[in-house]
Structures are given as structure tokens and as C-alpha cells.
Design a protein around this motif. Sequence first.
Motif, mmCIF file in Angstrom:
data_model
loop_
_atom_site.group_PDB
_atom_site.id
_atom_site.type_symbol
_atom_site.label_atom_id
_atom_site.label_comp_id
_atom_site.label_asym_id
_atom_site.label_seq_id
_atom_site.Cartn_x
_atom_site.Cartn_y
_atom_site.Cartn_z
ATOM 1 N N ASP A 1 0.829 -1.213 0.000
ATOM 2 C CA ASP A 1 0.000 0.000 0.000
ATOM 3 C C ASP A 1 0.864 1.265 0.000
ATOM 4 O O ASP A 1 0.472 2.289 -0.547
ATOM 5 C CB ASP A 1 -0.917 0.019 1.225
ATOM 6 N N ASN A 2 2.048 1.177 0.627
ATOM 7 C CA ASN A 2 2.912 2.356 0.756
ATOM 8 C C ASN A 2 3.399 2.922 -0.574
ATOM 9 O O ASN A 2 3.807 4.067 -0.633
ATOM 10 C CB ASN A 2 4.164 1.997 1.570
ATOM 11 N N ILE A 3 3.431 2.105 -1.612
ATOM 12 C CA ILE A 3 4.063 2.549 -2.864
ATOM 13 C C ILE A 3 3.041 2.913 -3.933
ATOM 14 O O ILE A 3 3.407 3.178 -5.073
ATOM 15 C CB ILE A 3 5.065 1.495 -3.400
ATOM 16 N N ILE A 4 1.771 2.949 -3.571
ATOM 17 C CA ILE A 4 0.728 3.226 -4.562
ATOM 18 C C ILE A 4 0.649 4.721 -4.883
ATOM 19 O O ILE A 4 0.699 5.574 -3.997
ATOM 20 C CB ILE A 4 -0.636 2.698 -4.061
ATOM 21 N N GLY A 5 0.538 5.017 -6.187
ATOM 22 C CA GLY A 5 0.376 6.395 -6.630
ATOM 23 C C GLY A 5 -1.054 6.702 -7.029
ATOM 24 O O GLY A 5 -1.503 7.841 -6.918
ATOM 25 N N ASP A 6 -1.758 5.695 -7.541
ATOM 26 C CA ASP A 6 -3.155 5.853 -7.948
ATOM 27 C C ASP A 6 -4.003 4.847 -7.160
ATOM 28 O O ASP A 6 -3.986 3.651 -7.452
ATOM 29 C CB ASP A 6 -3.280 5.602 -9.460
ATOM 30 N N PRO A 7 -4.715 5.320 -6.143
ATOM 31 C CA PRO A 7 -5.418 4.399 -5.245
ATOM 32 C C PRO A 7 -6.590 3.671 -5.908
ATOM 33 O O PRO A 7 -7.029 2.640 -5.396
ATOM 34 C CB PRO A 7 -5.920 5.311 -4.120
ATOM 35 N N TYR A 8 -7.084 4.181 -7.031
ATOM 36 C CA TYR A 8 -8.226 3.527 -7.681
ATOM 37 C C TYR A 8 -7.770 2.390 -8.593
ATOM 38 O O TYR A 8 -8.359 1.318 -8.614
ATOM 39 C CB TYR A 8 -9.056 4.545 -8.461
ATOM 40 N N HIS B 1 3.536 4.213 -7.629
ATOM 41 C CA HIS B 1 4.047 5.573 -7.824
ATOM 42 C C HIS B 1 5.453 5.518 -8.436
ATOM 43 O O HIS B 1 6.280 4.707 -8.008
ATOM 44 C CB HIS B 1 4.102 6.272 -6.466
#
Lengths: 149, 144
Positions: free
Chosen positions: B41-48, B53
Amino acid sequence: MKLFETINELKSRHDYAGLVELIPYAKAISVETSMVGEQIVSTLNFQENNIGNPALPALHGGVVAGFMENAALFHLLWEVELNRVPKIIDFSIDYLRPGQTLTTYSHCDIIRLGSRVALCNIKAWQDDPDKPIALARAHFLLANNDPLK
Amino acid sequence: MSTNINPFLKQVSRTPHANFLNLKLVSAESTAVTLLMPYSDNIIGDPYNKVVHSGAITTLIDTACGAAIFQAQNNTQAMATLDLRVDYVSPAAAGKNIQAYADCYKLTSTIAFVRTTVFTDDINTPIATATATFMRSNKSFSIN
């Protein structure tokens, strides 16, 4: 498209802090946004787990880069009328000084804004804006990645 | 044929930020290493769309470059990134672990040159490529 709609909602409410809440990576490295005049400004709070070299100690160069990429994205999202979330094409960074265990500030300049591509320069510094820790540039794709007509 | 892995490489992924991203050493050759960044979860840039990222990918690249230099040098001498250029050729598929293969193809007395390819399943379909130069140092990189 959902991300773009959510960002537009935040923009309409002037909720610049909500941008960080929306992007998990930005939150994870402790990005903070503020408004300076009319412009959105990204800062990177110091946190222990942003350290790359514990002996100096110094921030991880990757975190500084990630912060600057994100700062450019936030700048474009907030300052430009767009049709979609820009996609980063490339990123180039020069490291000038080690990142100390301090707050890091950033400044973004849009050098060229075309219909399909934007070029953004980013500066990052800590105690003295005239002594940047890194300078970077990034291209972003603003248009759809459709076949050329 | 087996390659001697610089034992110090194990420690590289224990520095605070590499540990935060849970970076792991996959393999090593004489001048090259492969590091893995588990999807989180820490490396996500687009949560949808759960797209990673680009900043996290840059960090993986920078760390893999450093590890490749340790491996090529076969010692614990520190280095500092001079510059790094990344081309994000395609987005990473959601939920996939990301790997970086970094090769320190040239060491001079003062400078290290590194090329990196980033991929999820197949190195021949990269999600990013990078080139970087580093300043070498005679100081030891100390973790503790």
C-alpha cells in the motif's frame, strides 16, 4: 478516470491537503502541501525511515527523487486545467548535496506546456534556497496515449 | 557457475528506507544485482487503479544501483549519486512485485556507471529503464 474526478473535487474545494491523503506513496514518505500565494508548494517532512545512509545520516536519494516527481505532478494538477491525470514519461535528477535530516522544500516551474506534453523543472532545498540539494526535470504526458492520426 | 555475492548486499536492504520499502536481494552476478520491491500500500500512486508511484520505482532503481556498485567493487566503500535518469516506458500492472536489474558496467577510480532495467514478470518487457552515475568514496558505508 476516478482519480482525476476526485482530484477535481479537491481542487474545487481548495483542499490541497486532501491531495496527500489521496496518494498513498506521498503520505508514506511524509509529503505536506501548502499554498504560497496562489501556488501549491510541496514540502517533505523528515522521518527516520526516509534515511538512506544512516552513517551520515542522509536522506535516501530515491526519496528526494520521489518527492520531486510528486511535487511536479501536484504542481501540474493544481496549476493547469487538464483532461486527465498526467503520466510521467521521464525524470532526470542531479544531486548537488546530501539531504540532511531536515524538512525539504521544493519549487516547480513549468518550462513548456504543450497540448500533449509538459516539461517541469523542480528544485529541492533545505536550509538555504540558494543551496539546492537537487535539481530535476520531468516530462509528463497530458494527452491520451492514442495512435497518431 | 556461481558468483560470489558480496555479503554486504544483505545489509543494503536494511538501511531505514530500503527496509521501509521491504527491498530484497534476488540475485547477483559479478557486477550486477537484482533487487525486488514487494507490492504494498505504501508505494501506490493511484489508489483507484492501484498503480505504483514512479517515485517508489526511482528509489528501487537508486538502491539497486548502489548494490550493483558494492557488488562490482567487492567491498563496502560508499558512493553518492551524481545523477539519475529514468524512462518510465509503461506502468506496472497492479498488485505485482517489481524487480530492478542494475549493472555497474564501468568503474573508474572516481566514478561508477550503472544501467538499470525495471520489470515485473519479464526483463524483456521493462516498465522502466535508467542510467546513473555515482561518485565513489574511500569511506566505508556503515549501517549501524
